[in-house]
Design an enzyme around this catalytic site. Structure first.
Site, PDB file in Angstrom:
ATOM      1  N   PHE A  47       5.418   6.779   7.245  1.00 14.64           N
ATOM      2  CA  PHE A  47       4.459   6.190   8.178  1.00 14.64           C
ATOM      3  C   PHE A  47       5.141   5.064   8.933  1.00 14.64           C
ATOM      4  O   PHE A  47       5.837   4.233   8.339  1.00 14.64           O
ATOM      5  CB  PHE A  47       3.231   5.636   7.444  1.00 14.64           C
TER       6      PHE A  47
ATOM      7  N   ASP B 269       3.901   2.461   9.928  1.00 17.43           N
ATOM      8  CA  ASP B 269       3.394   1.188   9.413  1.00 17.43           C
ATOM      9  C   ASP B 269       4.293   0.599   8.321  1.00 17.43           C
ATOM     10  O   ASP B 269       4.239  -0.597   8.043  1.00 17.43           O
ATOM     11  CB  ASP B 269       1.989   1.395   8.854  1.00 17.43           C
TER      12      ASP B 269
ATOM     13  N   GLU C 291      12.476   2.060   2.250  1.00 19.51           N
ATOM     14  CA  GLU C 291      12.803   2.426   3.624  1.00 19.51           C
ATOM     15  C   GLU C 291      14.180   1.935   4.062  1.00 19.51           C
ATOM     16  O   GLU C 291      14.890   2.631   4.800  1.00 19.51           O
ATOM     17  CB  GLU C 291      11.718   1.891   4.567  1.00 19.51           C
TER      18      GLU C 291
ATOM     19  N   HIS D  22      -2.066   2.729   8.373  1.00 20.31           N
ATOM     20  CA  HIS D  22      -1.757   4.125   8.677  1.00 20.31           C
ATOM     21  C   HIS D  22      -2.031   4.465  10.130  1.00 20.31           C
ATOM     22  O   HIS D  22      -2.118   5.644  10.480  1.00 20.31           O
ATOM     23  CB  HIS D  22      -2.544   5.069   7.762  1.00 20.31           C
TER      24      HIS D  22
END
Length: 724
Positions: A477, A479, A454, A524
């Site tokens: 996501f 999260d 990420e 999630h």
């Protein structure tokens, strides 16, 4: 400056072959000495409390002057770190410009007094604004190189457009530009360093990675940071690289290595990695005392390798300058530094009124009412889901704007293009299918998969956006956003403010967020938007229906600010909120709430996945008690529509602030506090909040239903508030 002897034919031939004639060798020493004397002057000014921090580039001068002389200022791009004073001087920065940052002057070209000294930035020279965070700039350099390659392959995309961010982005590019990125050996422990090497290697990008190894990361020695004590041995198996390890205290040898590395990058062969062994004769900074962890014997050994002394002896030995000429050169440099110091100390400080400038773009206002358009009448009449209209908006904007690129985990149809061409696979287009068909239509240089990293996704977006492109990246996501949090909070959102408006990075980050999934569980189902609305410099958008998602995403892509675009997973294909395709130019301004239900008795202020649940609660309250509840959908969280909130609260005199994230320290707390502070006289009851429990979201649906706010929770809150 006089020379005492003429080179032998062999010496002259060797120097010319390395691009270093006598004039350049003399200039090399002058720049090295200039850098050291500027360091020394800053140290003196810090002790006089005229400068408030000092970090030295001493001992790195030979390596960095060689790098600066091998590269092209204003042509190549530079992402340096805090010891790169000599590089900046070699590229064309002046001593006065560097000292203006030290005193925090308004005229400081790096930051206008906003950053510490040695945080370089110079728009004229393509030195991109630097942060304090070590290694973070490696990913920016990779994104910058990708953007340069894209513009070279698609020169038409550099054209301007007066209706979006492109009006304020002057794009320059060259087919053989090199992107320089440097760091200390300690910073090679950071994940962003390795992520940058991965992408540069895979894509054969023209990035010149420079490791300046002075053997200490503050007090931590190299063998503690680096397994085996030598980073070159660890990176040696990356493909497509030019590798070199050099004595960075030898400017001539360093220049030879940089010439080869730069030529390799310019030829399109791939990235280069130069590992220079340098020294640190001063402490890490004036806040540090290296005598506490380095014995005198070690410090004395370093002093014998001082690059200034070595270069001076080289000039004398080779008969290029005699001692008198060297003294004369040094006196001229000393006078240059003295005069620059006098001018810097007289420079005006920034005005307090300048503080808010450049938090957001002053050029493009995404909140202006004129952006609001009406849905166009098209041949299409079928209502479509939020997922459909997000996909439609992405296609529209990619057709309209050739600078838009889309990447992230799994967003491509298929990375192995031959499978698509041969019809062997249908293609993926994201785990939620929101980017389906984009790669097939626009090609793999505009839509592609990223590594599963990420920070890599967002960090590269910074570099892309600095160059004037519009990266629309996806975090699969919410999260898993946290590895990218540093890049978003410390880099993407800060680029414009910390550079005093000379650089900006208006990227869009799309993120799937939220629960109500039945089995989404801890990793999630998270919300956590308040963390991002607490970040100046980034716009935060959270639509609740298909039409709003389409119009707000279009505004985000055309905006000149970075935007975090939150998409509720449960709403992607819900029956609620479907809409007819509104055409390719439908837009909604930021900061404009929408009244989704009129009422006179009570107001619910909410957004995202709670909106349809608030509607259910309001309908029940009306049906069973005759209570008329007004529901205000904020749509954008930063900025938010305070005027709409105030108008509704004054009308109903009762208010519930509801959101899906946890109750404590959540987004609603700020709104509730402001209502209580500014609208107290208009209230007939306390401000009430409805939100998730202060815990995580469980897998078992029975538990999830209790943890997250449900229509029943909102209904009870309405009934309780109406008792006042």
């Amino acid at each position: 400056m006089a020379k005492t002897a003429v080179h032998s034919a062999e010496q002259s031939k060797a120097n010319v072959a390395s691009g270093l004639d006598t004039e350049r060798l003399i200039e090399m020493y002058r720049l090295m000495y200039l850098s050291r004397r500027t360091d020394d002057r800053e140290i003196l000014l810090t002790r006089q409390q005229k400068i408030f921090f000092q970090i030295s580039g001493a001992g790195h001068e030979a390596l960095l002057v060689a790098a600066g002389m091998a590269l092209k200022p204003g042509y190549d791009w530079f992402f340096p770190y805090y010891r790169d004073r000599a590089l900046c001087l070699a590229l064309g920065s002046t001593v006065e410009e560097l000292l203006l940052q030290g005193v925090g002057a308004a005229a400081d070209p790096s930051s206008g007094g906003r950053q510490m000294p040695s945080h370089w930035g110079n728009q004229r020279l393509n030195i991109v604004s630097q942060s304090s965070a070590t290694s973070t700039q490696m990913l920016h350099a990779v994104g910058c190189a990708e953007a340069g390659r894209y513009f070279a392959h698609h020169p038409e995309s550099a054209g301007k457009n007066e209706d979006d961010y492109r009006a304020f982005k002057d794009v320059t590019f060259h087919g053989d530009e090199v992107v320089y990125a440097s760091l200390g050996e300690g910073s090679t422990s950071q994940g962003e360093f390795w992520e940058a090497l991965n992408t540069a290697s895979n894509q054969k990008l023209p990035v010149l990675f420079v490791v300046e190894n002075n053997e200490y990361a503050i007090s931590t020695p190299v063998e503690v940071n680096t397994p085996g004590g030598n980073i070159s041995k660890l990176v040696a198996n990356f493909p497509n690289f030019y590798f070199a390890e050099v004595d960075g205290t030898d400017p001539v040898e360093s220049f030879r290595v940089f010439e080869e590395a730069v030529a390799y990058c310019r030829a399109g062969k791939g990235p280069a990695f130069v590992h220079g062994h340098v020294i640190r004769p001063y402490s890490h900074s004036l806040s540090d005392d290296d005598r506490l962890y380095r014995p005198e014997t070690e410090r004395n050994a370093d002093s014998l390798r001082d690059p200034l002394q070595k270069m001076q002896m080289f000039l004398l030995r080779e008969g290029i300058l005699d001692s008198e000429a060297i003294n004369r050169l040094e006196q001229q440099v000393d006078e240059e530094v003295r005069q620059a110091t006098d001018r810097a100390l007289r420079a005006p400080f920034p005005e307090p009124a300048s503080i808010p400038l450049h938090v957001y773009s002053e050029d493009y206002d995404p909140t202006r009412t004129e952006l609001q358009t009406k849905p166009a009448q098209t041949a299409e009449t079928q209502e479509r889901t939020m997922a459909d209209l997000i996909n439609a908006c992405l296609k529209d904007e990619m057709r309209r704007d050739p600078r838009v690129v889309i990447y992230g985990e799994d967003v491509a149809d298929c990375s192995r293009e031959e499978y698509l061409k041969e019809g062997l696979v249908k293609g993926k287009g994201g785990v939620f299918k929101l980017t389906a068909g984009l790669q097939a239509e626009f090609g793999s240089d505009r839509v592609f998969n990223s590594p599963l990293a990420e920070a890599n996704i967002v960090g590269r977006a910074v570099g892309y956006a600095v160059r004037g492109m519009k990266p629309v990246v996806e975090i699969q996501f919410f999260d898993y956003f946290w590895p990218a949090m540093h890049q978003m909070r410390n880099e993407l959102s800060l680029m414009r403010w910390r550079s005093n408006g000379t650089f900006s990075s208006p990227a869009v980050i799309r993120v799937a967020i939220g629960g109500y999934l039945t089995g989404g569980s801890i990793y999630h189902s998270q919300c956590g938007e308040s963390i991002f609305t607490h970040t100046p410099g980034v716009r935060v958008v959270f639509p609740s229906n298909a039409l709003d998602a389409n119009g707000l995403l279009r505004t985000a892509i055309r905006c000149d600010d970075p935007v975090l675009f939150l998409e509720h997973k449960r709403l992607y294909r819900e029956t609620y909120g479907r809409a007819v395709y509104p055409g390719p130019d439908y837009m909604i301004p930021f900061g404009k709430a929408k009244t989704v239900r009129e009422g006179k008795d009570l107001t619910i202020v909410t957004y995202g996945g709670v909106v349809p649940r608030a509607l259910q609660a309001a309908q029940k309250a009306q049906r069973e008690h005759g209570i008329e509840t007004e529901i205000l959908d904020l749509r954008t969280l930063s900025p938010y529509d305070w005027e709409a909130i105030a108008t509704s609260v004054k009308k109903t005199s009762r208010v519930i602030v509801a959101h899906e994230d946890m109750l404590s320290w959540g987004y609603g707390a700020e709104i509730a506090a402001r209502i209580a502070d500014e609208l107290f006289e208009d209230l007939d009851a306390p401000v009430k909040r409805v939100a998730a429990m202060d815990t995580f979201v469980a897998y078992q649906p029975l538990l999830e239903d209790v943890i997250l706010p449900q229509p029943e929770h909102l209904y009870k809150a309405i009934a309780e508030l109406m008792r006042y």
